[in-house]
Design an enzyme around this catalytic site. Structure first.
Site, PDB file in Angstrom:
ATOM      1  N   GLY A   1       2.055  -3.724   1.737  1.00  0.00           N
ATOM      2  CA  GLY A   1       2.791  -3.841   3.016  1.00  0.00           C
ATOM      3  C   GLY A   1       1.885  -3.277   4.197  1.00  0.00           C
ATOM      4  O   GLY A   1       1.010  -2.891   3.946  1.00  0.00           O
TER       5      GLY A   1
ATOM      6  N   GLY B   1       1.656  -0.458   7.219  1.00  0.00           N
ATOM      7  CA  GLY B   1       2.159   0.786   7.649  1.00  0.00           C
ATOM      8  C   GLY B   1       1.974   0.978   9.122  1.00  0.00           C
ATOM      9  O   GLY B   1       1.275  -0.203   9.689  1.00  0.00           O
TER      10      GLY B   1
ATOM     11  N   VAL C   1      -1.165  -1.193   3.766  1.00  0.00           N
ATOM     12  CA  VAL C   1      -1.063  -0.357   2.527  1.00  0.00           C
ATOM     13  C   VAL C   1      -1.248  -1.314   1.393  1.00  0.00           C
ATOM     14  O   VAL C   1      -0.599  -2.255   1.158  1.00  0.00           O
ATOM     15  CB  VAL C   1       0.248   0.276   2.645  1.00  0.00           C
TER      16      VAL C   1
ATOM     17  N   LYS D   1      -3.953   3.448   2.942  1.00  0.00           N
ATOM     18  CA  LYS D   1      -3.831   2.797   4.176  1.00  0.00           C
ATOM     19  C   LYS D   1      -4.859   2.416   4.785  1.00  0.00           C
ATOM     20  O   LYS D   1      -5.499   3.585   4.941  1.00  0.00           O
ATOM     21  CB  LYS D   1      -2.756   3.580   4.988  1.00  0.00           C
TER      22      LYS D   1
ATOM     23  N   ASP E   1       9.165   8.790  13.911  1.00  0.00           N
ATOM     24  CA  ASP E   1       9.333   7.265  13.439  1.00  0.00           C
ATOM     25  C   ASP E   1      10.154   7.397  12.169  1.00  0.00           C
ATOM     26  O   ASP E   1       9.712   6.373  11.432  1.00  0.00           O
ATOM     27  CB  ASP E   1       8.009   6.509  13.324  1.00  0.00           C
TER      28      ASP E   1
HETATM   29  C1  5Z5 Z   1       6.840  -4.364  -1.537  1.00  0.00           C
HETATM   30  N1  5Z5 Z   1       6.315  -3.284  -1.313  1.00  0.00           N
HETATM   31  C2  5Z5 Z   1       6.664  -2.313  -2.375  1.00  0.00           C
HETATM   32  O1  5Z5 Z   1       7.267  -2.441  -3.388  1.00  0.00           O
HETATM   33  C3  5Z5 Z   1       5.873  -1.054  -2.110  1.00  0.00           C
HETATM   34  C4  5Z5 Z   1       5.469  -0.047  -3.276  1.00  0.00           C
HETATM   35  C5  5Z5 Z   1       5.776  -0.247  -4.537  1.00  0.00           C
HETATM   36  N2  5Z5 Z   1       5.125   0.820  -2.595  1.00  0.00           N
HETATM   37  C6  5Z5 Z   1       4.848   0.793  -1.138  1.00  0.00           C
HETATM   38  C7  5Z5 Z   1       4.408   1.714  -0.011  1.00  0.00           C
HETATM   39  C8  5Z5 Z   1       3.815   2.868  -0.329  1.00  0.00           C
HETATM   40  C9  5Z5 Z   1       3.690   3.838  -1.690  1.00  0.00           C
HETATM   41  O2  5Z5 Z   1       3.867   3.358  -2.819  1.00  0.00           O
HETATM   42  N3  5Z5 Z   1       3.103   4.907  -1.486  1.00  0.00           N
HETATM   43  C10 5Z5 Z   1       2.975   5.135   0.146  1.00  0.00           C
HETATM   44  C11 5Z5 Z   1       2.497   6.037   0.904  1.00  0.00           C
HETATM   45  C12 5Z5 Z   1       2.288   5.875   2.316  1.00  0.00           C
HETATM   46  C13 5Z5 Z   1       2.770   4.598   2.839  1.00  0.00           C
HETATM   47 CL1  5Z5 Z   1       2.651   4.631   4.502  1.00  0.00          CL
HETATM   48  C14 5Z5 Z   1       3.214   3.580   2.153  1.00  0.00           C
HETATM   49  C15 5Z5 Z   1       3.403   3.896   0.680  1.00  0.00           C
HETATM   50  C16 5Z5 Z   1       5.580  -0.431  -0.949  1.00  0.00           C
HETATM   51  C17 5Z5 Z   1       5.519  -1.076   0.414  1.00  0.00           C
END
Ligand code: 5Z5
Length: 272
Positions: free
Chosen positions: A11, A13, A18, A33, A135
């Protein structure tokens, strides 16, 4: 960089995308990130250095863990390596419940609130300077495999040492507090954002909404009136939302004061 293998995109950030990665030496799953700083103005570079310096200092069960950073001067990119949260972010949970037309269980909302407040208590009460997240929103709150909530993405965070004051306009408009509109962001502005988050978990939309322009949204925020949550939820939950969404920040509680609210206090004790 070759110490890691990219497994997929997760996704967007603040300032960068990320990705899920695997550390080759031990197979550990993490995220990074990826931020391109080449086009950044000095101010943004400072915010970026801020984010890494802040994250490095923080160790808390409800704050996403920072592990390392890689600076690739050749491609002017920085990779911030952090904890992987298998459950994704809270915005996915809210959208799923919204599309399935189901209420999020009240206990899930209380647990989320207590965990976010614990993370804020950690950053608001540090001896070497208050940190404001600035935020807080569903997309910055992540769920680990045991559904624990982790505050992440400190991309807009700020350390307020005794000389500095937060004057810059930052923050997602929906969750912007009245005082932030006039540029006076402080720890109680983070509390306001948590009030917006709890409201959105209970109703599937932010309390101040349906505005075509930012100024119209600011008017609604300053007015402070919102549609009450359904009586599917307890009056205690409605009360805690109302106190966090007090437009008068002097009457809005600090995190510390919220800890003594009975429905929060007893869930805090349960965690010990
Ligand atoms: C569809 N996205 C997801 O399922 C997802 C998963 C399984 N993990 C994340 C995002 C993070 C994640 O898993 N650890 C993170 C640490 C910092 C930041 Cl800014 C974002 C994350 C996301 C967006």
């Amino acid at each position: 960089m070759d110490a890691y293998e990219v497994l997929g995109h997760l996704g967007q950030g603040s300032f960068g995308s990320v990705s899920k990665i695997r550390r080759k030496e031990d197979g550990r799953i993490m995220v990074w990130k990826e931020i391109c700083y080449g086009e950044m103005k000095e101010k943004e570079k400072q915010l970026l250095v801020n984010e890494v310096n802040i994250l490095q200092k923080l160790r808390h069960p409800n704050i996403v863990r920072y592990y390392d950073r890689i600076i690739d001067k050749h491609s002017t990119k920085i990779y911030i390596i952090m904890e992987y949260c298998t459950g994704g972010d809270l915005s996915q949970l809210i959208s799923k419940c919204k599309s399935d037309r189901i209420f999020i269980e009240e206990e899930v909302i209380w647990r989320t609130l207590v965990q976010i407040l614990s993370a804020l208590h950690e950053i608001h009460n540090r001896k070497d300077g208050v940190i404001l997240h600035r935020d807080i929103k569903p997309g910055n709150l992540f769920l680990d495999e045991s559904r624990n909530v982790k505050l992440g993405d400190f991309g807009l965070a700020k350390i307020l040492t005794n000389s500095m004051h937060a004057h810059t306009f930052v923050g997602t408009p929906h969750y912007m507090s009245p005082e932030q509109i006039t540029g006076k962001y402080n720890d109680k502005s983070d509390v306001w954002s948590v009030g917006c988050l709890v409201y959105e978990m209970a109703t599937h939309r932010p309390p101040f909404y349906d505005a075509t322009t930012h100024n119209q949204l600011y008017e609604k925020i300053r007015d402070g009136r919102y549609i009450p949550i359904s009586d599917h939820y307890s009056t205690e939950l409605a009360q805690v939302i109302s106190t966090m969404l007090n437009v008068n920040m002097t009457k809005r509680p600090t995190v510390e004061e919220l800890f003594s609210f009975p429905p929060i206090a007893f869930r805090l004790k349960e965690r010990k």
